[in-house]
Design an enzyme around this catalytic site. Sequence first.
Site, PDB file in Angstrom:
ATOM      1  N   PHE A  28       0.857  -1.200   0.000  1.00  0.00           N
ATOM      2  CA  PHE A  28       0.000   0.000   0.000  1.00  0.00           C
ATOM      3  C   PHE A  28       0.891   1.248   0.000  1.00  0.00           C
ATOM      4  O   PHE A  28       0.695   2.176   0.772  1.00  0.00           O
ATOM      5  CB  PHE A  28      -0.945   0.013   1.204  1.00  0.00           C
ATOM      6  CG  PHE A  28      -1.649  -1.295   1.447  1.00  0.00           C
ATOM      7  CD1 PHE A  28      -2.751  -1.662   0.690  1.00  0.00           C
ATOM      8  CD2 PHE A  28      -1.190  -2.168   2.423  1.00  0.00           C
ATOM      9  CE1 PHE A  28      -3.391  -2.886   0.911  1.00  0.00           C
ATOM     10  CE2 PHE A  28      -1.823  -3.385   2.659  1.00  0.00           C
ATOM     11  CZ  PHE A  28      -2.925  -3.747   1.897  1.00  0.00           C
ATOM     12  N   ASP A  37       0.261  -0.674   5.690  1.00  0.00           N
ATOM     13  CA  ASP A  37      -0.560   0.477   6.083  1.00  0.00           C
ATOM     14  C   ASP A  37      -1.875   0.398   5.308  1.00  0.00           C
ATOM     15  O   ASP A  37      -2.160   1.243   4.455  1.00  0.00           O
ATOM     16  CB  ASP A  37       0.184   1.782   5.790  1.00  0.00           C
ATOM     17  CG  ASP A  37      -0.546   3.003   6.350  1.00  0.00           C
ATOM     18  OD1 ASP A  37      -1.497   2.827   7.134  1.00  0.00           O
ATOM     19  OD2 ASP A  37      -0.155   4.132   5.997  1.00  0.00           O
ATOM     20  N   CYS A  56      -5.029   3.691  10.574  1.00  0.00           N
ATOM     21  CA  CYS A  56      -5.357   5.106  10.748  1.00  0.00           C
ATOM     22  C   CYS A  56      -6.843   5.309  11.020  1.00  0.00           C
ATOM     23  O   CYS A  56      -7.355   6.419  10.940  1.00  0.00           O
ATOM     24  CB  CYS A  56      -4.939   5.915   9.526  1.00  0.00           C
ATOM     25  SG  CYS A  56      -5.783   5.440   8.011  1.00  0.00           S
TER      26      CYS A  56
END
Length: 395
Positions: free
Chosen positions: A240, A312, A339
């Site tokens: 990613f 990520d 996140c």
Amino acid sequence: MKAEREFPKITVSDKGARWLGEGHPWVYESDVRACAPCENGALADVVSEKGRYLGTGFFSEKSKIRVRLLSRNANERFDEAFWRRRLRYAWDYRKAVMGDDLDCCRVIFGEADGFPGLTVDKFHDLLVTQTLSVGMERVKERLFPMLVEMLREDGQEVRGLYERNDVAIRALEGMEQGKGWFALALLPTPESPLTEICENGIYYAVDVENGQKTGFFLDQKYNRLAVAKLARGRRVLDCFTHTGSFALNAAKGGAAHVTAVDVSESAIEMAKRNAARNGLLDRMDFLTADVFDLLPALEKQGKAPYDFIILDPGRGYKEINYRALRLLPRGGYFATASCSHFMEDGLFRKMLREAARDAGVELRQIEARQQAPDHPILWNVPETDYLKFYLFQVV
């Protein structure tokens, strides 16, 4: 309240009053018990059912977040001096926690800086804003010129301010989507939305008009440095990769070789250009692929081509972490992040334990990190605590 107030009153339930009393700055629609006539986006006073003053904030007639508090001081005047103080406080904080590392940083992080629903990022000579509350939308015409003036007076180059309001969440506040240059009296409209930033000694092209979010993800800045320190001599797979930020940090940190993977061809092309700009192409290769397909395919080959994998993802946390752990050799290294605010740290850690168990490995934690300090965390506002980042050795 003894003195007559100029703002309309919004009365909240005992539950809502307790919520505010614990420090959270939001009033939810379900906690409103009475509401005087109030313009959408205007200031309103919030009071308990007994009439006790709880704060003043922006009223939204459409959002489930009915009021976003600006101040709990009943004597506050929400004039130009108030906004200048808030802007100066936010910028002085960045100078304190970031030192000279201000070429690219988050200048305003919404509620964490007392600007509910507003994000401002600085990419070298361009500012990019995202306005997600109708109250901030109403004050931006006077706020943005103050911000530019303050930064320029402090020696910061500002070529223009670009608004990235092309996000669906604005509809929750009854606002239209759109993007474009904000007109500034003292500055001509820039000819190009492209700029170049330098982060951790690495140069990146940033397109503030078309890049993801506001143009570049700033919150992982020092997590990338942590990866760079661990990458020396290793064969790294950056999943990613987006514009290649973790991959480039690993390569600059001395990795033997780095493979950068992303499902987006345009992201891979940008990563290649960034690698060329930094003279790192000789130790990198790039692959357009779906990581969810790639990792199982590599495992079937029966070898461990990488000894450091970086994750990520935006979804599928358990599956992708499990696959990466299956692929790594014993003694290999592993960086993983989330996140999402909804994937709170306890859930993230639980998921990692389960992924390691199912993969038949153990994790030796090296570091647990969060977002860079220009994205400050308010302990009374859990929504500001969103980024989890872990470094492990697989044993």
